[in-house]
Motif scaffolding. Structure first.
Motif, PDB file in Angstrom:
ATOM      1  N   ARG A 174     -30.405  28.465  42.045  1.00  0.00           N
ATOM      2  CA  ARG A 174     -31.145  29.661  41.840  1.00  0.00           C
ATOM      3  C   ARG A 174     -30.477  30.124  42.227  1.00  0.00           C
ATOM      4  NH1 ARG A 174     -36.825  30.113  44.757  1.00  0.00           N
ATOM      5  NH2 ARG A 174     -37.883  32.014  43.554  1.00  0.00           N
ATOM      6  N   GLN A 175     -29.752  30.548  43.804  1.00  0.00           N
ATOM      7  CA  GLN A 175     -29.092  31.661  44.376  1.00  0.00           C
ATOM      8  C   GLN A 175     -27.556  31.405  43.347  1.00  0.00           C
ATOM      9  OE1 GLN A 175     -28.123  29.289  47.753  1.00  0.00           O
ATOM     10  NE2 GLN A 175     -28.867  30.995  48.725  1.00  0.00           N
ATOM     11  N   LEU A 229     -27.178  31.214  40.105  1.00  0.00           N
ATOM     12  CA  LEU A 229     -27.859  32.308  38.515  1.00  0.00           C
ATOM     13  C   LEU A 229     -28.403  33.445  39.257  1.00  0.00           C
ATOM     14  CD1 LEU A 229     -29.010  31.872  36.407  1.00  0.00           C
ATOM     15  CD2 LEU A 229     -31.630  31.135  37.044  1.00  0.00           C
ATOM     16  N   TRP A 230     -28.479  33.908  40.061  1.00  0.00           N
ATOM     17  CA  TRP A 230     -29.189  35.409  40.545  1.00  0.00           C
ATOM     18  C   TRP A 230     -27.522  36.175  40.754  1.00  0.00           C
ATOM     19  CZ3 TRP A 230     -31.640  39.534  40.896  1.00  0.00           C
ATOM     20  CH2 TRP A 230     -31.570  40.737  41.575  1.00  0.00           C
ATOM     21  N   LEU A 231     -26.731  35.063  42.030  1.00  0.00           N
ATOM     22  CA  LEU A 231     -25.268  35.806  41.657  1.00  0.00           C
ATOM     23  C   LEU A 231     -24.414  36.314  40.879  1.00  0.00           C
ATOM     24  CD1 LEU A 231     -22.635  36.213  43.748  1.00  0.00           C
ATOM     25  CD2 LEU A 231     -21.810  33.685  43.037  1.00  0.00           C
ATOM     26  N   MET A 289     -26.298  36.753  37.166  1.00  0.00           N
ATOM     27  CA  MET A 289     -26.945  37.528  36.863  1.00  0.00           C
ATOM     28  C   MET A 289     -26.764  39.242  37.130  1.00  0.00           C
ATOM     29  SD  MET A 289     -26.656  35.701  33.983  1.00  0.00           S
ATOM     30  CE  MET A 289     -27.289  37.242  32.948  1.00  0.00           C
ATOM     31  N   SER A 290     -26.638  39.097  38.451  1.00  0.00           N
ATOM     32  CA  SER A 290     -26.628  40.640  38.951  1.00  0.00           C
ATOM     33  C   SER A 290     -25.436  41.125  38.845  1.00  0.00           C
ATOM     34  CB  SER A 290     -26.499  40.359  40.626  1.00  0.00           C
ATOM     35  OG  SER A 290     -25.777  39.660  41.265  1.00  0.00           O
TER      36      SER A 290
END
Length: 507
Positions: free
Chosen positions: A277-278, A280-282, A284-285
């Motif tokens: 999850r982290q 993916l956020w890393l 896609m941000s």
């Protein structure tokens, strides 16, 4: 006087020390640059690693749909399910494998190489079984193709995601990576040519439709026997072609392993492990990455839709059944020969400019081939022109992804070892979207009245194929290019990032 002389001596000493330090820094930088330089042999060996993905991809992309419909003789509805589920499953495995690769530890042969080597034999076996028609019908045949198509896609992902991320570990010099990427794209387009040539020429020699002469000189029963005989020959031809491709797959993997040395990450090797999850956020941000992926999502989708339906379009809409494999080969050859031109173009005018010119080049020829009356010579000329755009569509995304990774590194200097995630998520979106498009396009053929195993098709099928290879891809290309206009990494920013990264390496 003594004090003046002492001051002068002190100043001279300081200047000499500064000069020595400057010379040392330059010497260190020079040594590091030499260390990061790649020989032509290394670049070629690295490039060969991209061939298996493209050879199998071109064979599956151009021929799997027509194989499932006309050779395995599946209903278009079941064929659409296999194509969609296979691509969707493949898309899901990409970020999963990317995450697992990013968590992998360094071994004696590297961090990416073990994935590449150990997945190869199993990928080869499952690929071969995709092209085998099992001796049973009904739902069992559908399950057979679903299982082996999904298995192959998973194993191919275990090869291709680490290989794509390997770009960041063959050299730390951006220029060297761009050069290696150009070699890779050249070999990959040649791989497309090879895959199209092997599959097309071997399969094209065995037609499952009897000629007009044979039909006119035979009774219905005899004609039926000839059709069954030629269908068996076609099945055998697909197996022979897949066997040849499997051998090439293994040879390319061996060349990659023996000829490329994976460089271990320098200081602070990796940051603390992140959850999926982290991660993916890393990824896609990071705004430049998101814009690049969405832009190329639309353009890649256009070319994949064209690729998936082009064999059927040539066969049934244009009526060039005996020449479809040669037309496909011309497209790939044209693409292979123009890769060096696009590499020169992007170095002279920038990657964004090359993207606009290269990808939009195909649009007028897509419109031309569906607008004029079917003519074999014009079909070949359009194929040559279209191949130029195919080359750009292959080269540019993979040439621009390392720039995004470098930009990310400068903005997140405490995060290391997550390069594979950028490549895997990019491939995820492309494959998932292509699965949806191929599933829908095959299903649309069913609604148009596609006759499984038929030598001719209704007019509605021809019209549907024209829509799938022109209006839809053109709209997708226009949308993709409009999105890419917002991509923020231009040549000035890219060169600035390169300079900052070089300074970080020296320090």
């Amino acid at each position: 006087m003594a004090r003046g002389e002492g001051a002068e001596q002190c100043t001279a000493t300081l200047l000499s020390v500064k000069a020595v330090n400057t010379e040392k820094i330059k010497a260190v930088a020079k040594i590091k640059n030499q260390r990061n330089r790649l020989s032509v042999c290394s670049k070629l060996c690295y490039a060969f690693g991209g061939a298996p993905y493209q050879i199998t991809g071109s064979a599956l992309g151009f021929f799997l749909q027509i194989y499932l419909l006309d050779v395995a003789q599946l209903d278009p509805f079941f064929a659409s399910i296999i194509l969609f589920v296979g691509r969707a499953w493949d898309a899901i495995t990409d970020p999963t494998v990317g995450f697992l690769v990013s968590q992998s530890r360094w071994t004696r042969i590297g961090r990416m190489m073990p994935w590449i080597i150990f997945s190869t034999p199993f990928a080869v076996l499952t690929y071969f079984l995709i092209w085998y028609v099992p001796p049973f019908d009904g739902i069992g045949k559908v399950v057979w193709y679903l299982i082996f198509y999904c298995l192959f896609q998973s194993l191919q992902t275990c090869f291709h995601v680490p290989y794509s991320a390997l770009t960041m570990f063959i050299s730390r010099d951006q220029k060297e990576r761009d050069s290696a990427t150009a070699y890779r794209m050249m070999v990959e387009v040649l791989g497309n040519v090879l895959g199209t040539a092997i599959q097309g020429q071997i399969v094209g020699a065995a037609s499952s439709c009897p000629t007009e002469a044979s039909v006119s000189n035979s009774t219905n029963a005899t004609g039926s026997n000839e059709t069954r005989g030629s269908l068996e020959e076609t099945k055998h031809a697909y197996l022979v072609a897949s066997g040849v491709i499997c051998i090439i797959y293994v040879l390319c993997a061996v060349v990659l392993f023996l000829g490329v040395k994976e460089q271990k990450e320098s200081r602070r090797n990796k940051s603390e492990p992140l959850s999926f999850r982290q991660s993916l956020w890393l990824v896609m941000s990071h705004s430049p990455y998101v814009r690049l992926v969405i832009g190329f999502l639309f353009t890649s989708l256009a070319f994949m839709l064209l690729e998936g339906n082009f064999a059927l379009f040539i066969t049934y809409a244009l009526g060039h059944r005996d020449d479809f494999q040669n037309i496909l080969l011309v497209i790939m050859l044209s693409g292979a020969l123009t890769i060096p031109f696009w590499h020169w173009f992007l170095t002279q005018f920038g990657k964004k400019t090359a993207t606009y010119f290269g990808i939009s080049w195909a649009v007028p020829f897509m419109i031309l081939i569906v607008s004029i009356r079917s003519h074999l010579v014009i079909s070949y000329l359009v194929s040559v022109a279209a191949g130029v755009s195919v080359a750009a569509a292959f080269l540019l995304p993979w040439s621009m992804l390392p720039d995004v990774v470098d930009d990310f590194k400068l903005n997140n200097r405490d995060v290391h070892g997550h390069e594979a995630l950028f490549y895997s998520f990019y491939v995820f979106f492309i494959k998932f979207a292509s699965g949806v498009s191929l599933g829908i396009s095959t299903l649309s053929l069913k609604f148009a009245g596609y006759v499984t195993g038929g030598c001719t098709q209704p007019t509605a099928v021809s019209l549907t194929l024209k829509v799938l290879v022109c209006p839809v891809p053109v709209v997708l290309i226009i949308v993709g290019l409009l999105i890419l206009r917002t991509y923020p990494i231009d040549e000035e920013r890219r060169k600035g990032n390169r300079k900052l990264l070089q300074e970080m390496m020296i320090l």
